[in-house]
Design a protein around this motif. Structure first.
Motif, PDB file in Angstrom:
ATOM      1  N   MET A   9       9.987  -3.205   8.063  1.00  0.00           N
ATOM      2  CA  MET A   9      10.302  -3.530   6.671  1.00  0.00           C
ATOM      3  C   MET A   9      10.123  -2.340   5.735  1.00  0.00           C
ATOM      4  O   MET A   9      10.589  -2.366   4.597  1.00  0.00           O
ATOM      5  CB  MET A   9       9.447  -4.711   6.206  1.00  0.00           C
ATOM      6  N   GLY A  10       9.435  -1.265   6.199  1.00  0.00           N
ATOM      7  CA  GLY A  10       9.228  -0.101   5.341  1.00  0.00           C
ATOM      8  C   GLY A  10       8.037  -0.285   4.425  1.00  0.00           C
ATOM      9  O   GLY A  10       7.587  -1.396   4.153  1.00  0.00           O
ATOM     10  N   GLU A  12       7.705   0.179   1.205  1.00  0.00           N
ATOM     11  CA  GLU A  12       7.913  -0.456  -0.090  1.00  0.00           C
ATOM     12  C   GLU A  12       7.811  -1.978   0.033  1.00  0.00           C
ATOM     13  O   GLU A  12       7.039  -2.621  -0.689  1.00  0.00           O
ATOM     14  CB  GLU A  12       9.268  -0.065  -0.673  1.00  0.00           C
ATOM     15  N   TRP A  13       8.586  -2.548   0.954  1.00  0.00           N
ATOM     16  CA  TRP A  13       8.527  -3.990   1.145  1.00  0.00           C
ATOM     17  C   TRP A  13       7.195  -4.401   1.758  1.00  0.00           C
ATOM     18  O   TRP A  13       6.679  -5.494   1.492  1.00  0.00           O
ATOM     19  CB  TRP A  13       9.695  -4.459   2.021  1.00  0.00           C
ATOM     20  N   GLY A  14       6.629  -3.526   2.582  1.00  0.00           N
ATOM     21  CA  GLY A  14       5.309  -3.806   3.133  1.00  0.00           C
ATOM     22  C   GLY A  14       4.256  -3.959   2.035  1.00  0.00           C
ATOM     23  O   GLY A  14       3.383  -4.827   2.103  1.00  0.00           O
ATOM     24  N   THR A  15       4.376  -3.112   0.998  1.00  0.00           N
ATOM     25  CA  THR A  15       3.455  -3.213  -0.145  1.00  0.00           C
ATOM     26  C   THR A  15       3.624  -4.537  -0.864  1.00  0.00           C
ATOM     27  O   THR A  15       2.639  -5.212  -1.204  1.00  0.00           O
ATOM     28  CB  THR A  15       3.706  -2.046  -1.126  1.00  0.00           C
ATOM     29  N   TYR A  16       4.884  -4.921  -1.093  1.00  0.00           N
ATOM     30  CA  TYR A  16       5.138  -6.196  -1.782  1.00  0.00           C
ATOM     31  C   TYR A  16       4.588  -7.381  -0.986  1.00  0.00           C
ATOM     32  O   TYR A  16       3.968  -8.298  -1.553  1.00  0.00           O
ATOM     33  CB  TYR A  16       6.638  -6.398  -2.012  1.00  0.00           C
ATOM     34  N   VAL A  17       4.824  -7.358   0.330  1.00  0.00           N
ATOM     35  CA  VAL A  17       4.352  -8.464   1.173  1.00  0.00           C
ATOM     36  C   VAL A  17       2.831  -8.493   1.206  1.00  0.00           C
ATOM     37  O   VAL A  17       2.207  -9.565   1.117  1.00  0.00           O
ATOM     38  CB  VAL A  17       4.924  -8.339   2.600  1.00  0.00           C
ATOM     39  N   TRP A  47       1.586  -4.051  12.137  1.00  0.00           N
ATOM     40  CA  TRP A  47       2.239  -2.768  11.829  1.00  0.00           C
ATOM     41  C   TRP A  47       2.062  -1.750  12.951  1.00  0.00           C
ATOM     42  O   TRP A  47       2.985  -1.024  13.301  1.00  0.00           O
ATOM     43  CB  TRP A  47       1.652  -2.216  10.535  1.00  0.00           C
TER      44      TRP A  47
END
Length: 442
Positions: A9-10, A12-17, A47
């Motif tokens: 997911m990368g 950026e999206w990992g941070t949001y999740v 991860w």
């Protein structure tokens, strides 16, 4: 256990999740320590797979074996002993003799007592409970305005976030790897400014309208000098304890950890001199210390694991590049950080905010060329705001537990709003004029 493929997911999206998972689980009522620990484990295995677990546990081990952390239970124990002895009560009664017939005098001396208590313990909740039991009924009996009385107790009790030996500053020093003694030195001037700002607000309101803070009666104000001297002697022991802790630190005689142990010894000796030492007093103080420190340590362990795995994911670089990429003056970037901390303070307690945000924010502050000691003072003032801020300001719940039944949480939240404004003004002053905090250490 296999890698679950979260890395696809990368960052950026990992941070949001990751952030969404934390707040989503908090809404279920789970304690913060369990939430951060659970999210850390899920992202570690999801991860990287199980091979990354030792790297995260090494970070946790580094946190719990930090020598300076020993100061925390010492200061908590000292505060617990003070809570259960009569030292704080006699200090309040002694300072009350100085109130005289000045409008708002009892509220002003309550703030002075709060400052003394903060200088002796550095624990916030206990101060508000003590002042709620001692000062609030006294002010209401004298006919003080309810909002001023409540606001003084909550704002005065929250001075413990700033005034050394502040537990907030100790934890900041551990996370930011800066001198705790320098943090203590830098915090004194802002703490004094906050206290005098609260006093100025009270005096401004009560001098304009004495009915908001009626002065003491002639009988109470004009006690014989023998009684006044007897009451004022109650100030000597607290003053000696505060000097024992802070004087040894600033005099270079002891480290913060050693001064904490000396503070406990000083309180013990004071309790013995006052003939108040009992097995039950010590037992209850130890239990409170274990409960408080257990909460701090477990939140710290969970947050250390979470920050550790997030850094392995590249999260620190992502957040740093995002913030440093803002096309604005560095001071505006610091203002964005302050705003983020204020928002977090509406939902999380200070230890969780410190463990989650500071490992990311402090390196950015250093890259921007700012002094991390100065940022630590900003953080402490910010946490003082969060201590009062609705909907989850802890000060309101501490006071509600000991306030008269007719005082509701709505009353408390309304009463603290002017004091929150004062805190924000002081926060802005330190932000734009760093020398307010840094002049003693330069």
């Amino acid at each position: 256990m296999m890698n679950l493929g979260f890395s696809a997911m990368g960052i950026e999206w990992g941070t949001y999740v990751l952030v969404g998972s934390i707040f989503g689980l908090l809404l279920t009522g789970l304690p913060l320590a369990f939430v951060t620990g659970l999210v850390a484990l899920v992202f570690t295995f999801g991860w990287f797979g199980p091979m990354a677990l030792p790297l995260v546990t090494a970070r946790v081990y580094g946190f719990i074996t930090e020598y300076s952390l020993v100061a925390v239970p010492m200061f908590v124990f000292m505060a617990s002993l003070l809570d259960r002895s009569g030292i704080a009560r006699d200090l309040f009664n002694g300072m009350r003799m100085l109130a005289g017939r000045v409008p708002g005098g009892v509220a002003v001396q309550t703030l002075v007592v709060a400052f003394f208590l903060a200088a002796m313990s550095g624990i916030i909740g206990g101060e508000i409970v003590l002042l709620g039991m001692l000062a609030l009924p006294q002010m209401l009996r004298l006919g003080y305005d309810r909002n001023i009385s409540i606001g003084v107790v909550c704002a005065g009790g929250s001075l413990g976030t700033m005034m050394p030996p502040s537990i907030v500053l100790i934890i900041y020093g551990l996370i930011a790897s800066v001198s705790i003694a320098d943090l203590f030195t830098a915090a004194i001037t802002p703490a004094v400014i906050l206290m005098f700002s609260y006093m100025a607000y009270v005096l401004f309101r009560t001098i304009r309208n004495p009915e908001l803070g009626p002065p003491l009666s002639k009988e109470e104000a004009n006690l014989p000098w023998s009684e006044k001297l007897r009451a004022l002697r109650a100030i000597v022991l607290p003053g000696m304890i505060a000097f024992l802790v802070l004087g040894t630190i600033y005099g270079g005689v002891a480290s913060v950890t050693e001064a904490a142990a000396m503070g406990v010894l000083g309180v013990f000796m004071a309790i013995v001199v006052r003939r108040e030492l009992t097995f039950r007093l010590v037992q209850e103080s130890v239990i409170q210390t274990i409960n408080t420190c257990g909460m701090i340590i477990w939140i710290g362990i969970g947050a250390a694991a979470l920050v550790g795995v997030y850094n392995l994911m590249g999260g620190n670089a992502f957040v740093s590049n995002t913030i440093l990429g803002i096309d604005a003056e560095p001071v505006y970037i610091i203002m964005v950080m302050m705003l983020i901390l204020l928002v977090l303070g509406l939902f999380l307690d200070w230890i969780g905010i410190a463990m989650l945000a500071l490992p990311i924010f402090v390196p950015i502050v250093v890259k921007l060329g700012y002094d991390p000691i100065w940022f630590g003072i900003l953080f402490a003032v910010n946490m003082q705001v969060s201590f009062l801020s609705p909907p989850f300001g802890p000060a309101a719940f501490y006071l509600k537990g000991v306030a008269p039944p007719e005082i509701t949480l709505k009353h408390i939240y309304a009463a603290v709003l002017p004091f929150i404004v004062i805190q924000l003004i002081v926060l802005a002053a330190i932000l734009f004029y760093p020398s307010i905090a840094l002049w003693p250490i330069r």
